[in-house]
Write an enzyme that holds these catalytic residues in place. Structure first.
Site, mmCIF file in Angstrom:
data_model
loop_
_atom_site.group_PDB
_atom_site.id
_atom_site.type_symbol
_atom_site.label_atom_id
_atom_site.label_comp_id
_atom_site.label_asym_id
_atom_site.label_seq_id
_atom_site.Cartn_x
_atom_site.Cartn_y
_atom_site.Cartn_z
ATOM 1 N N ASP A 261 72.231 8.436 25.629
ATOM 2 C CA ASP A 261 71.603 8.970 24.564
ATOM 3 C C ASP A 261 72.606 9.348 23.272
ATOM 4 O O ASP A 261 72.616 10.795 22.963
ATOM 5 C CB ASP A 261 70.885 10.307 24.863
ATOM 6 C CG ASP A 261 70.059 11.016 23.861
ATOM 7 O OD1 ASP A 261 69.591 10.038 22.950
ATOM 8 O OD2 ASP A 261 69.532 12.132 24.017
ATOM 9 N N ASN B 256 77.720 11.862 34.600
ATOM 10 C CA ASN B 256 76.427 12.383 34.114
ATOM 11 C C ASN B 256 75.315 11.706 34.509
ATOM 12 O O ASN B 256 74.907 10.580 34.288
ATOM 13 C CB ASN B 256 76.522 12.666 32.500
ATOM 14 C CG ASN B 256 75.139 13.439 32.062
ATOM 15 O OD1 ASN B 256 74.946 14.610 32.372
ATOM 16 N ND2 ASN B 256 74.395 12.620 31.376
ATOM 17 N N GLU B 257 74.269 12.416 35.351
ATOM 18 C CA GLU B 257 72.773 12.003 35.431
ATOM 19 C C GLU B 257 73.024 10.522 36.289
ATOM 20 O O GLU B 257 72.290 9.699 35.990
ATOM 21 C CB GLU B 257 72.219 12.046 34.482
ATOM 22 C CG GLU B 257 71.766 13.444 33.695
ATOM 23 C CD GLU B 257 70.716 13.559 32.782
ATOM 24 O OE1 GLU B 257 69.954 12.614 32.263
ATOM 25 O OE2 GLU B 257 69.943 14.681 32.795
ATOM 26 N N ASN C 177 71.205 19.347 35.017
ATOM 27 C CA ASN C 177 70.279 19.029 33.900
ATOM 28 C C ASN C 177 68.873 19.144 34.030
ATOM 29 O O ASN C 177 68.235 18.354 34.560
ATOM 30 C CB ASN C 177 70.723 17.736 33.191
ATOM 31 C CG ASN C 177 72.278 17.561 33.129
ATOM 32 O OD1 ASN C 177 73.052 18.497 33.114
ATOM 33 N ND2 ASN C 177 72.555 16.364 32.611
ATOM 34 N N TYR D 63 64.967 19.928 31.999
ATOM 35 C CA TYR D 63 64.234 20.239 30.681
ATOM 36 C C TYR D 63 62.842 20.597 31.017
ATOM 37 O O TYR D 63 61.733 20.018 30.572
ATOM 38 C CB TYR D 63 64.254 18.947 29.990
ATOM 39 C CG TYR D 63 65.550 18.535 29.542
ATOM 40 C CD1 TYR D 63 66.156 18.980 28.256
ATOM 41 C CD2 TYR D 63 66.565 17.779 30.290
ATOM 42 C CE1 TYR D 63 67.302 19.009 27.716
ATOM 43 C CE2 TYR D 63 68.004 17.874 29.692
ATOM 44 C CZ TYR D 63 68.220 17.972 28.368
ATOM 45 O OH TYR D 63 69.386 17.925 27.848
ATOM 46 N N TYR E 133 60.903 17.913 28.387
ATOM 47 C CA TYR E 133 60.344 16.719 28.900
ATOM 48 C C TYR E 133 59.478 16.906 30.114
ATOM 49 O O TYR E 133 58.412 16.080 30.446
ATOM 50 C CB TYR E 133 61.541 15.910 29.565
ATOM 51 C CG TYR E 133 62.497 15.441 28.627
ATOM 52 C CD1 TYR E 133 62.014 14.742 27.260
ATOM 53 C CD2 TYR E 133 63.778 15.686 28.511
ATOM 54 C CE1 TYR E 133 62.952 14.269 26.454
ATOM 55 C CE2 TYR E 133 64.742 15.304 27.568
ATOM 56 C CZ TYR E 133 64.267 14.342 26.481
ATOM 57 O OH TYR E 133 65.067 14.170 25.657
ATOM 58 N N GLU F 11 72.483 21.548 31.359
ATOM 59 C CA GLU F 11 71.693 20.866 30.335
ATOM 60 C C GLU F 11 70.371 21.817 30.251
ATOM 61 O O GLU F 11 69.828 21.628 31.455
ATOM 62 C CB GLU F 11 71.448 19.519 30.397
ATOM 63 C CG GLU F 11 72.761 18.755 29.715
ATOM 64 C CD GLU F 11 72.428 17.127 29.533
ATOM 65 O OE1 GLU F 11 71.335 16.826 29.260
ATOM 66 O OE2 GLU F 11 73.299 16.423 29.670
ATOM 67 N N TRP G 76 71.876 22.496 26.142
ATOM 68 C CA TRP G 76 71.901 21.073 25.443
ATOM 69 C C TRP G 76 71.252 21.256 24.082
ATOM 70 O O TRP G 76 70.238 21.729 24.077
ATOM 71 C CB TRP G 76 71.361 19.936 26.249
ATOM 72 C CG TRP G 76 71.816 18.497 25.978
ATOM 73 C CD1 TRP G 76 70.729 17.880 25.013
ATOM 74 C CD2 TRP G 76 72.848 18.038 26.061
ATOM 75 N NE1 TRP G 76 71.764 16.636 24.838
ATOM 76 C CE2 TRP G 76 72.720 16.836 25.328
ATOM 77 C CE3 TRP G 76 74.101 18.314 26.696
ATOM 78 C CZ2 TRP G 76 73.854 15.897 25.452
ATOM 79 C CZ3 TRP G 76 75.133 17.433 26.663
ATOM 80 C CH2 TRP G 76 75.098 16.297 25.692
ATOM 81 N N LYS H 195 68.726 18.616 19.389
ATOM 82 C CA LYS H 195 68.568 19.777 20.519
ATOM 83 C C LYS H 195 69.640 20.752 20.092
ATOM 84 O O LYS H 195 70.053 21.996 21.038
ATOM 85 C CB LYS H 195 68.741 19.287 21.991
ATOM 86 C CG LYS H 195 67.515 18.717 22.388
ATOM 87 C CD LYS H 195 67.305 18.222 23.757
ATOM 88 C CE LYS H 195 66.228 17.515 23.979
ATOM 89 N NZ LYS H 195 66.369 16.065 23.922
HETATM 90 C C1 BDP Z 1 70.013 14.188 29.265
HETATM 91 C C2 BDP Z 1 71.186 13.588 29.013
HETATM 92 C C3 BDP Z 1 71.942 13.961 27.500
HETATM 93 C C4 BDP Z 1 70.623 13.458 26.554
HETATM 94 C C5 BDP Z 1 69.392 14.726 26.835
HETATM 95 C C6 BDP Z 1 68.354 14.622 26.017
HETATM 96 O O1 BDP Z 1 72.358 13.976 29.877
HETATM 97 O O2 BDP Z 1 72.716 12.848 27.300
HETATM 98 O O3 BDP Z 1 70.933 13.662 25.283
HETATM 99 O O4 BDP Z 1 69.019 14.395 28.328
HETATM 100 O O5 BDP Z 1 67.328 13.989 26.203
HETATM 101 O O6 BDP Z 1 69.354 13.345 30.116
HETATM 102 O O7 BDP Z 1 68.368 15.247 24.943
#
Ligand code: BDP
Length: 611
Positions: free
Chosen positions: A165, A418-419, A473, A475, A479, A513, A558, A577
């Site tokens: 992303d 990362n992820e 990470n 959300y 999400y 994140e 993030w 973000k």
């Molecule tokens: C995570 C990723 C990051 C994205 C973020 C997002 O590590 O690179 O920018 O989500 O969705 O999955 O903002």
């Protein structure tokens, strides 16, 4: 090649000239440049600032979205008095790969867009004259490259599909330097700081390139910030204890100047120096210990990203970012999702910031897809036929990162992915090799980790036992159950955290994140997703959960600032973000964070460190 990973310095024996400036530039959509002899001179030329990304200058989409080969060239004067020395053109990076030519002759190639490399031109350069340096840079993405993605043909044009992303900014994005070093030279220098009976001393090792030296020809001198010689040692390896050593601390950095000298028969043959902070870093149970004292991480996941120059290195942007991070009370950041410019780490050393240093291993997920480029694929990423090639590139990227950054006091941990798709058992052998390589390469044996996506948790992650600290990470509230369902998000978050707690977690957990896309012009009461008020609410909810668990030892939001991404239905001119806008001005949440971070003690939630 590795000898020149040492940051270039002017000393009594070394010379550095900047090659930054306006270079000549050509797109090579058909990849015919070498065949047509472009290394002897570009046919039609545009101009391009170095360092910078090439994408955001032009006014047409094809230039911005260009995938394939681009060529850079410039004329470089090599002084005649440099004859007999080792002459190199040193690239801070070339994204994602490059082949370098001097006067039409191919010198070297490098894979990986975020670490330095050198093209040695000693035998090809014409001394006392201008020499033509040409570079063919390629920015395609593949499933065996770091970062991962793919490259397709659309209407006869190559287009990249990033599995990540952030915009695929590329080109010569960091400084280029012309260096002259002696043929017999200091190749590498490493330090390890150890605390014995409350006294911190430093083991060092010097590597020398060339023949004709003996160990006693090497000297290490240490000067304090007032320029006073405080300690010295002789030999290729040794241990130095600085009397009343002043340790490097968070927001209270102290840097010693380490001068390394190589002499033959009392004549100085080579000399190099570095500014080094002396500190220890370790993990003790669920505590992160800096100099034996617990530290709670507060800060950001960042990007190298700004208007116009894209991912191009900019000292002014770097300076502004550090001022904002100091203002808000942050003490750390992750170099998501790739190694940053070397100058970033030197500034973090100077300002006393802690860095989780990340390899560009991003986009390594297939069955769930952590970004749109690979939506819908079902096999585990680590089961592909391209995996052996990917593994080679990844191991090399780990080696180059650690070789470059190993002496920085600011670097407290390595993030090796990362992820990635770590919720599949076939991932383990791959991860094990990467984790082993990092341990092997790092003289300081820093903690290792990787940032886990929600599909990897206490139960589902097959690789978490390799981590010295867990980085998550998450959300919840974006999400997962966003907007009016934020209460559900909090419940789900607590449920996950109870799972970690009950799993007997015995290492620190740091959130690397969490966040919400937020329009810097939008205010709304009651809040709605994308409003500034929602960003504030969502952070408050996340912090409430973090505060309830003692094993949570850090929070890195993030993102530090809004940044550019590929176009798509989930992005409005990029990812929003940021706590700051892309122009580095605060959104409302910045003021809440400032209040929170300024009030959290350094050892927040510590269980009392000992080491
Ligand atoms: C995570 C990723 C990051 C994205 C973020 C997002 O590590 O690179 O920018 O989500 O969705 O999955 O903002």
């Amino acid at each position: 090649m590795s000898s020149y990973m040492l940051y270039p310095r002017n000393t009594s024996t070394r010379r550095v000239l900047s090659l930054d400036g306006m270079w000549r530039f050509s797109f090579d959509p058909e990849g015919i440049g070498t065949e047509k002899g472009w290394q002897n001179g570009l046919p039609a030329t545009l101009t391009m600032p170095v360092p910078s990304s090439f994408q955001d200058y032009f006014t047409d989409k094809d230039s911005r979205e260009f995938s394939g080969d681009v060529w850079y060239e410039t004329d470089v004067f090599v002084p005649s008095e440099w004859q007999g020395q080792s002459i190199n053109v040193r690239f801070g990076s070339a994204t994602h790969r490059a082949t370098v030519f001097c006067n039409g002759q191919e010198i070297t190639s490098h894979e990986g867009g975020f670490t330095p490399f050198c093209a040695e031109i000693s035998d090809v350069a014409v001394y006392g004259q201008y020499n033509l340096i040409s570079v063919c840079v390629n920015n395609e993405l593949h499933e065996y490259t770091l970062p991962a993605g793919n490259t397709i043909l659309a209407n006869g044009k190559k287009r990249v599909r990033p599995y990540f992303d952030f915009f695929n900014y590329s080109g010569l994005q960091r400084s280029v330097m012309l260096t002259a070093t002696p043929k017999l030279a200091i190749q590498d220098f490493e330090v390890v700081h150890k605390s014995v009976d409350q006294v911190v001393c430093t083991d060092y090792k010097v590597k020398v390139d060339g023949v004709g030296f003996t160990a006693c020809d090497i000297q290490v001198l240490i000067f304090d910030e007032a320029g006073v010689l405080v300690a010295q040692a002789e030999g290729q390896t040794g241990n130095i204890c600085i009397p009343d050593v002043k340790l490097w601390e968070v927001h209270d950095a102290y840097l010693y100047k380490f001068v390394v000298r190589l002499s033959v028969d009392d004549e100085i043959i080579d000399e190099w120096f570095d500014y080094i902070g002396i500190r220890t870093i370790s993990i003790d149970g669920t505590d992160i210990l800096l100099n034996g004292k617990p530290v709670y991480l507060k800060g950001f996941g960042k990007h190298e990203d700004s208007d116009i120059a894209g991912r191009g290195f900019s000292l002014p942007v770097l300076k502004r970012d550090f001022e904002l991070m100091k203002w808000i009370g942050a003490n750390s950041f992750r170099t998501s999702h790739y190694p940053y410019s070397e100058e970033t780490y030197y500034l973090a050393d100077r300002e006393g910031f802690l860095i989780i240093d990340e390899v560009a291993a991003v986009g390594f997920m297939a069955s769930f897809a952590n970004f749109l480029g690979q939506m819908g694929k079902r096999d585990c990423f680590f089961e592909k036929k391209t995996t052996p090639r990917l593994l080679d590139n990844h191991l090399q990227a780990v080696r180059e990162l650690i070789l470059r950054d190993k002496n920085h006091a600011c670097v407290i941990a390595w993030s090796l992915f990362n992820e990635p798709e770590s919720n599949h058992e076939s991932a383990y052998p791959y991860f094990e090799k990467i984790f082993k390589e990092a341990l092997l390469c790092d003289p300081q044996k820093r903690p290792r980790t990787f940032a886990m996506e929600r599909s990897s948790d206490f139960a589902s992650c097959h690789c978490r036992q390799l981590c010295d600290l867990i980085t998550l990470n998450r959300y919840y509230g974006w999400y997962i159950s966003g907007g009016p369902n934020i209460d559900d998000a909090e419940r789900a978050f607590v449920e996950e955290m109870e799972g970690w707690k009950n799993s007997g977690i015995d290492v620190p957990v740091v959130f690397t994140e969490y966040g919400t896309d937020t329009d810097s012009h939008m205010h709304k009461l009651p809040s709605v997703m994308w409003s500034q008020e929602y960003q504030q609410e969502m952070l408050e909810m996340n912090h409430r959960v973090f505060d309830s668990y003692d094993f949570v030892k850090g929070e890195q939001i993030w993102n530090f600032a809004d940044f550019q991404t590929t176009e798509g239905i989930m992005r409005v001119d990029g990812n929003k973000k940021g706590i700051f806008t892309r122009q580095r001005q605060p959104k409302s949440a910045a003021f809440d964070l400032k209040q929170r971070w300024e009030s959290l003690p350094r050892d927040y939630k510590s269980t009392g460190g000992s080491k």
